[in-house]
Design an enzyme around this catalytic site. Structure first.
Site, mmCIF file in Angstrom:
data_model
loop_
_atom_site.group_PDB
_atom_site.id
_atom_site.type_symbol
_atom_site.label_atom_id
_atom_site.label_comp_id
_atom_site.label_asym_id
_atom_site.label_seq_id
_atom_site.Cartn_x
_atom_site.Cartn_y
_atom_site.Cartn_z
ATOM 1 N N TYR A 159 45.900 37.063 38.217
ATOM 2 C CA TYR A 159 44.496 36.702 38.466
ATOM 3 C C TYR A 159 44.415 35.626 39.557
ATOM 4 C CZ TYR A 159 39.617 35.552 37.226
ATOM 5 O OH TYR A 159 38.254 35.340 37.241
ATOM 6 N N LYS A 163 42.547 35.877 43.133
ATOM 7 C CA LYS A 163 41.449 34.970 43.516
ATOM 8 C C LYS A 163 41.844 34.081 44.703
ATOM 9 C CE LYS A 163 38.338 36.391 40.501
ATOM 10 N NZ LYS A 163 37.233 37.256 40.967
#
Ligand SMILES: NC(=O)c1ccc[n+]([C@@H]2O[C@H](COP(=O)([O-])OP(=O)(O)OC[C@H]3O[C@@H](n4cnc5c(N)ncnc54)[C@H](OP(=O)(O)O)[C@@H]3O)[C@@H](O)[C@H]2O)c1
Length: 254
Positions: A159, A163
């Site tokens: 993740y 991001k």
């Protein structure tokens, strides 16, 4: 001497595309843009859920329509941007997470997160930017990043990679698109109470830990992201590009 006046936060006459708009942060962003006068095209996969969400906006006298779209389906996404665009604003928000320890991540876990949160996000923005360039009146692209696009987080190696990736895409595309008066920025929220984070918020120990990490002492609500989305979409942020508004209650301050 005339006083300087605050540039307008209004979005009358503008058309916005919001992905992942049927619930959570995307729904909040869609309302924020509609409240400022934009016509909002709301996209998500479930046709029932996105039409119900768009109807809730129309019931408030906002201008909104819902479309069923998997943003990871490249051909379908291009057709939708062609059909419903060109857009003045993109809130590029569809994304997902699957928290998992670093040493247990499989290629499938990796693809599941990055295909949506980085790859699809990249190409949706690229396609919308092409329409903005052709239309010739500039625009604002707002990616939903995360505080995890600025720091590391446990069980969040993929993740964070996605991001941080979108933060990099933001800076690089902002440089290239500036000559077209297209601005590109991110919002980077802390933990916000949405369907995606429901399991985290069901765990009192996790919530206590979150409230200690967030200096303001509370977790985020959807309303906490709405002002930043409206601001970044509007002329009030006309000289802001290639950066991130971190909405984290101070998580990343130390
Ligand atoms: N919640 C948080 O604490 C938090 C914090 C920082 C950043 N974020 C980021 O904020 C964004 C939204 O998170 P959220 O918590 O609001 O998520 P959510 O409650 O799970 O909502 C996700 C939305 O995206 C849509 N979606 C999922 N896959 C899609 C696809 N392939 N194509 C089109 N739409 C799709 C969903 O509808 P369908 O399932 O019907 O497609 C839904 O409308 C994500 O990028 C997330 O990484 C969240």
């Amino acid at each position: 001497m005339t006083l300087p006046r605050t540039p307008s936060f209004r979005l009358d006459g503008k058309k916005a595309l919001v992905t992942g708009a049927s619930r959570g942060i995307g729904l909040g962003g869609a309302v924020a843009l509609a409240e400022q006068g934009a016509h909002v095209v709301m996209a998500a996969r479930s046709p029932q859920e996105i039409e119900a969400a768009a109807k809730r906006l129309r019931d408030m006298d906002f201008s909104a329509e819902g479309i069923s779209l998997d943003v990871g389906d490249y051909q379908a996404m291009i057709a939708a941007v062609e059909k419903y665009g060109p857009f003045d604003v993109l809130f590029n928000n569809a994304g997902t997470n699957q928290p998992i320890p670093y040493v247990e991540v499989t290629p499938d876990n990796f693809d599941m997160i990055t295909d949506l949160s980085l790859k699809a996000a990249f190409f949706v923005a690229q396609e919308v930017a092409k329409g903005m360039i052709a239309q010739g009146r500039g625009g604002s692209i707002i990616h939903t990043s995360s505080q995890m696009g600025h720091v590391g987080g446990i069980d969040r190696a993929v993740y964070c990679g996605a991001k941080w990736g979108i933060e990099g895409v933001t800076r690089a595309s902002a440089i290239e698109l500036a000559k077209h008066k297209i601005r590109v920025n991110t919002i980077a929220p802390t933990f916000i109470r949405t369907p995606m984070t429901a399991s985290t918020f069901d765990d009192p120990e996790r919530v206590k830990w979150l409230e200690e990490k967030i200096k303001l002492g509370r977790v985020g609500e959807i309303e906490d992201i709405m002002g930043a989305v409206a601001f970044l979409a509007s002329d009030a942020s006309a000289l802001i590009t290639g950066t991130s508004i971190i909405i984290d209650g101070g998580w990343t301050a130390d």
